[in-house]
Design a protein around this motif. Structure first.
Motif, short mmCIF file in Angstrom:
data_model
loop_
_atom_site.label_atom_id
_atom_site.label_comp_id
_atom_site.label_asym_id
_atom_site.label_seq_id
_atom_site.Cartn_x
_atom_site.Cartn_y
_atom_site.Cartn_z
N LEU A 10 0.87 -1.17 0.00
CA LEU A 10 0.00 0.00 0.00
C LEU A 10 0.90 1.21 0.00
N PRO A 11 1.04 1.90 -1.14
CA PRO A 11 1.86 3.11 -1.15
C PRO A 11 1.30 4.14 -0.17
N VAL A 12 2.17 4.73 0.61
CA VAL A 12 1.76 5.71 1.63
C VAL A 12 2.59 6.98 1.46
N MET A 13 1.88 8.11 1.34
CA MET A 13 2.53 9.41 1.33
C MET A 13 2.29 10.02 2.71
N ALA A 29 -3.61 14.18 -6.08
CA ALA A 29 -4.92 13.54 -6.22
C ALA A 29 -4.86 12.21 -6.96
N ASP A 30 -3.83 12.00 -7.76
CA ASP A 30 -3.71 10.74 -8.51
C ASP A 30 -2.70 9.78 -7.90
N PHE A 31 -2.25 10.07 -6.69
CA PHE A 31 -1.31 9.18 -6.01
C PHE A 31 -1.96 7.80 -5.86
N PRO A 32 -1.26 6.70 -6.18
CA PRO A 32 -1.87 5.37 -6.19
C PRO A 32 -1.93 4.67 -4.83
N GLY A 33 -2.06 5.39 -3.76
CA GLY A 33 -2.13 4.79 -2.43
C GLY A 33 -2.96 5.66 -1.53
N VAL A 34 -2.48 5.90 -0.33
CA VAL A 34 -3.16 6.77 0.62
C VAL A 34 -2.22 7.88 1.07
N ILE A 35 -2.83 8.96 1.53
CA ILE A 35 -2.05 10.05 2.12
C ILE A 35 -2.34 10.03 3.61
N VAL A 36 -1.28 10.11 4.40
CA VAL A 36 -1.43 10.11 5.86
C VAL A 36 -0.88 11.43 6.40
N SER A 54 -2.04 12.13 16.33
CA SER A 54 -3.09 11.44 15.59
C SER A 54 -2.72 11.42 14.12
N MET A 55 -3.33 10.49 13.40
CA MET A 55 -3.06 10.34 11.98
C MET A 55 -4.37 10.30 11.22
N VAL A 56 -4.43 11.01 10.10
CA VAL A 56 -5.59 11.00 9.22
C VAL A 56 -5.18 10.28 7.95
N VAL A 57 -5.90 9.22 7.59
CA VAL A 57 -5.59 8.41 6.42
C VAL A 57 -6.70 8.62 5.39
N LEU A 58 -6.33 9.19 4.23
CA LEU A 58 -7.32 9.47 3.19
C LEU A 58 -6.88 8.98 1.82
N PRO A 100 -2.00 2.33 17.14
CA PRO A 100 -1.58 1.46 16.04
C PRO A 100 -2.73 0.59 15.51
N GLY A 101 -3.59 0.11 16.39
CA GLY A 101 -4.72 -0.71 15.96
C GLY A 101 -5.69 0.07 15.07
N GLU A 102 -5.97 1.30 15.45
CA GLU A 102 -6.86 2.14 14.63
C GLU A 102 -6.21 2.44 13.28
N LEU A 103 -4.90 2.66 13.29
CA LEU A 103 -4.19 2.95 12.05
C LEU A 103 -4.24 1.73 11.12
N ARG A 104 -4.02 0.57 11.67
CA ARG A 104 -4.10 -0.66 10.87
C ARG A 104 -5.50 -0.82 10.27
N ALA A 105 -6.53 -0.57 11.06
CA ALA A 105 -7.90 -0.69 10.56
C ALA A 105 -8.15 0.27 9.40
N LEU A 106 -7.61 1.49 9.49
CA LEU A 106 -7.78 2.44 8.39
C LEU A 106 -7.03 1.97 7.14
N PHE A 107 -5.82 1.44 7.31
CA PHE A 107 -5.09 0.89 6.17
C PHE A 107 -5.87 -0.26 5.54
N GLU A 108 -6.45 -1.12 6.36
CA GLU A 108 -7.23 -2.24 5.84
C GLU A 108 -8.42 -1.77 5.03
N GLN A 109 -9.03 -0.66 5.41
CA GLN A 109 -10.15 -0.12 4.63
C GLN A 109 -9.71 0.26 3.23
N HIS A 110 -8.42 0.55 3.05
CA HIS A 110 -7.90 0.97 1.75
C HIS A 110 -7.25 -0.18 1.00
N GLY A 111 -7.43 -1.40 1.49
CA GLY A 111 -6.94 -2.56 0.75
C GLY A 111 -5.70 -3.22 1.28
#
Length: 114
Positions: A10-13, A29-36, A54-58, A100-111
């Motif tokens: 999962l590419p992460v910026m 906007a065309d980044f092929p992963g998520v922005i944190v 805190s971390m925002v994953v979008l 870390p658990g919440e962060l992992r859950a957010l990453f899982e939502q993105h594949g």
């Protein structure tokens, strides 16, 4: 031995924010992963009024659509919030992790899957 299964990829910026604001840029906007966005807490060298980091994953397209969802005009190249307004905080709540658990859950939502 490392698992080379693409399900692990999962590419992460990462964008660090010591203060209380964020910028969303069209060029990302065309980044092929998520922005944190990592909002550093006071103990980590960040904003004194913020107790914890805190971390925002979008998804980049979701990030680029934030202004419209908040009823704002979007600039051509970027949108900057010098501070996190209550409306923006509310919009980001479902995408925010403080453990870390919440962060992992957010990453899982993105594949991302282990």
């Amino acid at each position: 031995m490392a698992d080379t299964d693409l399900a692990w990829v999962l590419p992460v910026m990462v964008k660090g924010a010591a203060r209380d604001g964020m910028t969303v840029a069209r060029k990302n906007a065309d980044f092929p992963g998520v922005i944190v966005w990592v909002f550093l807490g006071s103990g980590d060298g960040g904003f004194a009024a913020r107790d914890q980091t805190s971390m925002v994953v979008l998804d980049p397209q979701v990030a680029w659509g934030l202004p419209e969802r908040l009823g704002l005009e979007r600039a051509e190249t970027s949108c900057r919030w010098p501070s996190l307004t209550q409306a923006l905080r509310n919009e980001l709540a479902a995408y925010t992790a403080t453990t870390p658990g919440e962060l992992r859950a957010l990453f899982e939502q993105h594949g991302w899957r282990k």
